[in-house]
Motif scaffolding. Sequence first.
Motif, PDB file in Angstrom:
ATOM      1  N   ARG A 176       0.663  -0.988   0.195  1.00  0.00           N
ATOM      2  CA  ARG A 176       0.026   0.195  -0.004  1.00  0.00           C
ATOM      3  C   ARG A 176       0.797   1.627   0.155  1.00  0.00           C
ATOM      4  O   ARG A 176       2.064   1.148   0.276  1.00  0.00           O
ATOM      5  CB  ARG A 176      -0.838   0.340   1.127  1.00  0.00           C
ATOM      6  N   ILE A 178       2.719   3.885   0.959  1.00  0.00           N
ATOM      7  CA  ILE A 178       3.315   4.545   2.763  1.00  0.00           C
ATOM      8  C   ILE A 178       3.748   6.082   2.859  1.00  0.00           C
ATOM      9  O   ILE A 178       5.393   5.782   2.278  1.00  0.00           O
ATOM     10  CB  ILE A 178       3.879   3.164   3.495  1.00  0.00           C
ATOM     11  N   CYS A 186       5.146  -3.151   2.635  1.00  0.00           N
ATOM     12  CA  CYS A 186       4.046  -3.681   2.888  1.00  0.00           C
ATOM     13  C   CYS A 186       3.569  -3.211   4.063  1.00  0.00           C
ATOM     14  O   CYS A 186       4.321  -3.145   4.930  1.00  0.00           O
ATOM     15  CB  CYS A 186       4.469  -5.082   2.581  1.00  0.00           C
ATOM     16  N   LEU A 187       2.797  -3.939   4.277  1.00  0.00           N
ATOM     17  CA  LEU A 187       1.378  -3.270   5.864  1.00  0.00           C
ATOM     18  C   LEU A 187       1.839  -3.793   6.722  1.00  0.00           C
ATOM     19  O   LEU A 187       2.573  -3.958   7.935  1.00  0.00           O
ATOM     20  CB  LEU A 187       0.006  -3.289   5.369  1.00  0.00           C
ATOM     21  N   ARG A 188       2.679  -5.225   5.877  1.00  0.00           N
ATOM     22  CA  ARG A 188       2.808  -6.309   7.378  1.00  0.00           C
ATOM     23  C   ARG A 188       4.476  -6.628   7.729  1.00  0.00           C
ATOM     24  O   ARG A 188       4.597  -6.704   9.062  1.00  0.00           O
ATOM     25  CB  ARG A 188       2.485  -7.629   7.009  1.00  0.00           C
ATOM     26  N   ARG A 190       6.759  -4.272   5.739  1.00  0.00           N
ATOM     27  CA  ARG A 190       7.479  -3.075   5.985  1.00  0.00           C
ATOM     28  C   ARG A 190       8.194  -3.155   4.373  1.00  0.00           C
ATOM     29  O   ARG A 190       9.066  -2.513   4.120  1.00  0.00           O
ATOM     30  CB  ARG A 190       7.787  -2.251   7.012  1.00  0.00           C
TER      31      ARG A 190
END
Length: 213
Positions: A176, A178, A186-188, A190
């Motif tokens: 996403r 950022i 990645c949001l999970r 990074r």
Amino acid sequence: MTRLQIMELPEGSRDERAPFVLVVDQCPDRWESRAGSGDQLTSHRWREAAQKIGAVDVIVTAETVEIPANELLPVGAFELVGDQAARAANAEDERMREITDALGFDRLQNWDEIVSAIRTQRQVTADGEHMFGEPGYLDPQRCARCGLGRDSWMRQRDTRTCSTVRADAESGHEFRPIGAHDELACLRCRMPRIEWAARRDTPQCDVVRQGGE
């Protein structure tokens, strides 16, 4: 034999119609005139005729003046043009048949559905294959295929196509925009997507998180 022809001149911005000159060629020498030369009575009559038909001037000459725009098509040219038009129409009809067959529609009955399908496909292509606003989907602002938000796509924060987003998702990553520069990460775990895509092994999200621990 004396001929009457029209020779069009370049059209100006204020002209309601293209200006033209009346050309009278193959005339006897004694009739030859232009801008007042030759027999004065004949010249006057030709000028009067030119004015009546709206010509800006008249040229009367014993020479033969060939005006390309006035050339007649040779014998058989109309048949040739007709054959070419028929072949073009048949080719267009064949292409339309291929399109309707590919869409699974009856072109003799389902024109509204065909037009709707083509418009939908054009919109999907413009949206990078994403299916935004799909009827019945949980969130009309997200792609029904990959879940990408319409806002990110429209603002070019995330310009990935639908197939690319789905391929990324298979790795377990949830990329996403950022940070201040909207870099995909990645949001999970990074991990920046650009770094992940540059690696040959393209590690799964779980692997990256375990390595970070």
